[in-house]
Design a protein around this motif. Sequence first.
Motif, PDB file in Angstrom:
ATOM      1  N   ASN A 159      33.489  50.893  32.839  1.00  0.00           N
ATOM      2  CA  ASN A 159      33.549  49.433  32.708  1.00  0.00           C
ATOM      3  C   ASN A 159      34.746  48.824  33.427  1.00  0.00           C
ATOM      4  O   ASN A 159      35.142  47.695  33.160  1.00  0.00           O
ATOM      5  CB  ASN A 159      33.565  49.026  31.226  1.00  0.00           C
ATOM      6  N   ALA A 160      35.332  49.576  34.354  1.00  0.00           N
ATOM      7  CA  ALA A 160      36.476  49.077  35.128  1.00  0.00           C
ATOM      8  C   ALA A 160      36.012  48.387  36.400  1.00  0.00           C
ATOM      9  O   ALA A 160      34.904  48.621  36.894  1.00  0.00           O
ATOM     10  CB  ALA A 160      37.421  50.222  35.475  1.00  0.00           C
ATOM     11  N   LYS A 161      36.881  47.539  36.917  1.00  0.00           N
ATOM     12  CA  LYS A 161      36.672  46.902  38.216  1.00  0.00           C
ATOM     13  C   LYS A 161      37.811  47.344  39.133  1.00  0.00           C
ATOM     14  O   LYS A 161      38.975  47.325  38.730  1.00  0.00           O
ATOM     15  CB  LYS A 161      36.655  45.379  38.083  1.00  0.00           C
ATOM     16  N   VAL A 162      37.466  47.726  40.361  1.00  0.00           N
ATOM     17  CA  VAL A 162      38.459  48.200  41.318  1.00  0.00           C
ATOM     18  C   VAL A 162      38.488  47.251  42.508  1.00  0.00           C
ATOM     19  O   VAL A 162      37.447  46.934  43.090  1.00  0.00           O
ATOM     20  CB  VAL A 162      38.145  49.636  41.790  1.00  0.00           C
ATOM     21  N   PHE A 163      39.696  46.780  42.848  1.00  0.00           N
ATOM     22  CA  PHE A 163      39.869  45.839  43.962  1.00  0.00           C
ATOM     23  C   PHE A 163      40.866  46.417  44.959  1.00  0.00           C
ATOM     24  O   PHE A 163      41.818  47.103  44.577  1.00  0.00           O
ATOM     25  CB  PHE A 163      40.419  44.501  43.458  1.00  0.00           C
ATOM     26  N   LEU A 164      40.639  46.092  46.216  1.00  0.00           N
ATOM     27  CA  LEU A 164      41.601  46.462  47.252  1.00  0.00           C
ATOM     28  C   LEU A 164      42.812  45.545  47.165  1.00  0.00           C
ATOM     29  O   LEU A 164      42.667  44.346  47.024  1.00  0.00           O
ATOM     30  CB  LEU A 164      40.947  46.329  48.633  1.00  0.00           C
ATOM     31  N   ASN A 165      44.006  46.148  47.214  1.00  0.00           N
ATOM     32  CA  ASN A 165      45.219  45.331  47.176  1.00  0.00           C
ATOM     33  C   ASN A 165      45.429  44.609  48.511  1.00  0.00           C
ATOM     34  O   ASN A 165      44.921  45.034  49.560  1.00  0.00           O
ATOM     35  CB  ASN A 165      46.444  46.199  46.879  1.00  0.00           C
ATOM     36  N   ASP A 166      46.183  43.520  48.472  1.00  0.00           N
ATOM     37  CA  ASP A 166      46.471  42.778  49.690  1.00  0.00           C
ATOM     38  C   ASP A 166      47.223  43.656  50.692  1.00  0.00           C
ATOM     39  O   ASP A 166      48.139  44.393  50.315  1.00  0.00           O
ATOM     40  CB  ASP A 166      47.341  41.553  49.366  1.00  0.00           C
ATOM     41  N   LEU A 167      46.862  43.522  51.945  1.00  0.00           N
ATOM     42  CA  LEU A 167      47.538  44.308  52.989  1.00  0.00           C
ATOM     43  C   LEU A 167      48.692  43.490  53.550  1.00  0.00           C
ATOM     44  O   LEU A 167      48.706  43.056  54.691  1.00  0.00           O
ATOM     45  CB  LEU A 167      46.543  44.665  54.090  1.00  0.00           C
ATOM     46  N   GLN A 168      49.690  43.248  52.686  1.00  0.00           N
ATOM     47  CA  GLN A 168      50.849  42.461  53.052  1.00  0.00           C
ATOM     48  C   GLN A 168      52.125  43.237  52.802  1.00  0.00           C
ATOM     49  O   GLN A 168      53.140  42.708  52.397  1.00  0.00           O
ATOM     50  CB  GLN A 168      50.885  41.143  52.263  1.00  0.00           C
ATOM     51  N   LEU A 169      52.068  44.524  53.038  1.00  0.00           N
ATOM     52  CA  LEU A 169      53.203  45.377  52.704  1.00  0.00           C
ATOM     53  C   LEU A 169      54.350  45.206  53.693  1.00  0.00           C
ATOM     54  O   LEU A 169      55.478  45.536  53.396  1.00  0.00           O
ATOM     55  CB  LEU A 169      52.759  46.843  52.672  1.00  0.00           C
ATOM     56  N   GLY A 170      54.074  44.699  54.886  1.00  0.00           N
ATOM     57  CA  GLY A 170      55.141  44.474  55.863  1.00  0.00           C
ATOM     58  C   GLY A 170      55.881  45.749  56.170  1.00  0.00           C
ATOM     59  O   GLY A 170      55.289  46.768  56.509  1.00  0.00           O
ATOM     60  N   GLY A 171      57.181  45.695  56.012  1.00  0.00           N
ATOM     61  CA  GLY A 171      57.989  46.884  56.319  1.00  0.00           C
ATOM     62  C   GLY A 171      58.247  47.746  55.115  1.00  0.00           C
ATOM     63  O   GLY A 171      59.094  48.623  55.163  1.00  0.00           O
ATOM     64  N   ASN A 172      57.579  47.483  53.975  1.00  0.00           N
ATOM     65  CA  ASN A 172      57.852  48.249  52.761  1.00  0.00           C
ATOM     66  C   ASN A 172      57.366  49.686  52.898  1.00  0.00           C
ATOM     67  O   ASN A 172      56.385  49.939  53.533  1.00  0.00           O
ATOM     68  CB  ASN A 172      57.153  47.592  51.577  1.00  0.00           C
TER      69      ASN A 172
END
Length: 284
Positions: free
Chosen positions: A271-284
């Motif tokens: 019953n979970a939902k999985v989403f892709l995280n934002d690709l805004q990691l920059g230089g991290n």
Amino acid sequence: MKPVWISLLALVVAGGAGCASGGASRGPSGRSGVSGRTAGGDDARFAEILAAIEAQNREIAELRASLANQDERVRADVDKINDSLDSHLELLDLLYRQMGQTAPALTKPSPEPSTKASIFGSAAIDLTRGEPLVLKRMKVWLLREETAGIWRGLSSPRTLYNTPIQNADTILSALEFTRDVETPRGDPLNEVRSADALNSHLRKFEESLTANVVLPSVSTRENGKYFFSDAPAGDYQLYARISPETYSVCWLIPVRVEVGAAQEVNLDAKNAKVFLNDLQLGGN
């Protein structure tokens, strides 16, 4: 085993006796003579004392290590005892609610049946191999039913980041998921690893939590179990979220509770939902 200090004392006494009997003495001519002490004897006694000191140092180090291990075991046992007591009390509360009763009082008559409800469950994901992965120290929120509308509004129009990934249970059961939820002792599992790593859909949705919380959030215990008590009867949304490095996992589950009932809602891969995280990691 003879204490080391006794051995040292015996050495000192023996050395003193040697000085008294083998020290300076007067010969027939009245001049002082030299005793039978030799440099070799002094070296042997010195080596023996050093050996005794080293043995004492080893004994002290072993005792310190034993005490440190014992302290860790005691803390672990205390945590287990507290967790077991909490679960026991929760089960007793659920039992009384299921029977339509309240806990018996020692000196007072039993009150009227409670008009509140309980919501409980566990959070764990079945892995393809090994034991289930328990999601401990994860915050769980009980939200108003209206939050379902907020969720739907944020999901339109559909984008890469607010569309659930298909076959979520397959992703979550992968063995590498265990590394994604490892946190230092005491840290909440809901904490974001990076300010830019959380899915934007979930970040916007959680901005509405404060105004729509029915009861204060609770955290899953070391065994993955959570418990809400004294929830008013009604329709709600049960929400939880964790954010590994590349994707976020959340639960938004409708719950209907009735007066005096105990409702079980388990959080798992189905019953979970999985989403892709934002690709805004920059230089991290």
